[in-house]
Design a protein around this motif. Structure first.
Motif, short mmCIF file in Angstrom:
data_model
loop_
_atom_site.label_atom_id
_atom_site.label_comp_id
_atom_site.label_asym_id
_atom_site.label_seq_id
_atom_site.Cartn_x
_atom_site.Cartn_y
_atom_site.Cartn_z
N VAL A 140 -29.83 -65.21 -48.11
CA VAL A 140 -31.01 -66.02 -48.45
C VAL A 140 -32.22 -65.11 -48.73
N GLN A 141 -32.41 -64.08 -47.92
CA GLN A 141 -33.52 -63.15 -48.16
C GLN A 141 -33.37 -62.45 -49.50
N THR A 142 -32.14 -62.11 -49.84
CA THR A 142 -31.88 -61.46 -51.13
C THR A 142 -32.23 -62.40 -52.28
N ILE A 143 -31.91 -63.68 -52.13
CA ILE A 143 -32.30 -64.68 -53.14
C ILE A 143 -33.82 -64.74 -53.23
N MET A 144 -34.48 -64.77 -52.08
CA MET A 144 -35.95 -64.83 -52.07
C MET A 144 -36.57 -63.58 -52.71
N ASP A 145 -35.83 -62.48 -52.66
CA ASP A 145 -36.31 -61.24 -53.27
C ASP A 145 -36.06 -61.20 -54.77
N GLY A 146 -35.44 -62.26 -55.32
CA GLY A 146 -35.28 -62.38 -56.77
C GLY A 146 -33.88 -62.16 -57.31
N PHE A 147 -32.92 -61.93 -56.45
CA PHE A 147 -31.53 -61.74 -56.89
C PHE A 147 -30.86 -63.11 -56.88
N GLU A 148 -30.51 -63.63 -58.05
CA GLU A 148 -30.06 -65.02 -58.13
C GLU A 148 -28.68 -65.20 -58.74
N THR A 149 -27.96 -64.12 -59.02
CA THR A 149 -26.60 -64.25 -59.52
C THR A 149 -25.65 -63.65 -58.48
N PRO A 150 -24.41 -64.14 -58.44
CA PRO A 150 -23.46 -63.57 -57.48
C PRO A 150 -23.32 -62.05 -57.62
N ASP A 151 -23.22 -61.56 -58.85
CA ASP A 151 -23.07 -60.13 -59.06
C ASP A 151 -24.28 -59.35 -58.53
N ASP A 152 -25.48 -59.85 -58.83
CA ASP A 152 -26.69 -59.16 -58.37
C ASP A 152 -26.78 -59.14 -56.84
N VAL A 153 -26.47 -60.26 -56.21
CA VAL A 153 -26.53 -60.34 -54.75
C VAL A 153 -25.49 -59.41 -54.13
N MET A 154 -24.29 -59.41 -54.70
CA MET A 154 -23.23 -58.55 -54.15
C MET A 154 -23.57 -57.07 -54.29
N VAL A 155 -24.15 -56.70 -55.42
CA VAL A 155 -24.56 -55.30 -55.60
C VAL A 155 -25.66 -54.96 -54.61
N GLU A 156 -26.66 -55.80 -54.50
CA GLU A 156 -27.79 -55.54 -53.60
C GLU A 156 -27.33 -55.41 -52.15
N LEU A 157 -26.39 -56.25 -51.74
CA LEU A 157 -25.91 -56.23 -50.35
C LEU A 157 -24.68 -55.34 -50.16
N GLN A 158 -24.26 -54.67 -51.22
CA GLN A 158 -23.12 -53.76 -51.19
C GLN A 158 -21.84 -54.46 -50.72
N ILE A 159 -21.64 -55.68 -51.24
CA ILE A 159 -20.42 -56.44 -50.97
C ILE A 159 -19.50 -56.25 -52.18
N THR A 160 -18.23 -55.96 -51.91
CA THR A 160 -17.26 -55.83 -53.00
C THR A 160 -16.42 -57.10 -53.07
N PRO A 161 -15.79 -57.35 -54.21
CA PRO A 161 -14.92 -58.53 -54.33
C PRO A 161 -13.77 -58.53 -53.33
N ASP A 162 -13.41 -57.37 -52.81
CA ASP A 162 -12.32 -57.28 -51.84
C ASP A 162 -12.76 -57.57 -50.41
N ASP A 163 -14.07 -57.63 -50.15
CA ASP A 163 -14.57 -57.91 -48.81
C ASP A 163 -14.37 -59.37 -48.44
#
Length: 92
Positions: A31-54
């Protein structure tokens, strides 16, 4: 490969609900990442360093579908913030 452990109602989940156990990412982090302006799944995952395998990565889109419209309405002033159980479909 991502594994879904249980179905969570993200609109009602507590802020400290774990989204990605491998990276210790909580709902509040997404939610904080969304509030910081990241609004797509890819952008959020990159920002939070989440991979599709996690584990939990499959929940990011669902969380964004709920919270992006709510946060957008809140930021624009069109959301009064008093809707019990808000799931992002505010038409007020």
């Amino acid at each position: 490969m991502a594994v879904t452990l249980e179905k969570i109602d993200w609109a009602r989940a507590a802020a400290d609900t774990v989204v990605c156990p491998e990276k210790n990412i909580l709902l509040r982090d997404v939610v904080q990442t969304i509030m910081d302006g990241f609004e797509t799944p890819d952008d959020v995952m990159v920002e939070l360093q989440i991979t599709p395998d996690d584990n939990g990565s499959e929940n990011i889109k669902e969380i964004l579908d709920i919270f992006v419209p709510v946060i957008s309405a809140w930021k624009s002033g069109s959301c009064g913030g008093s809707c019990a159980g808000c799931s992002g479909g505010c038409g007020e």
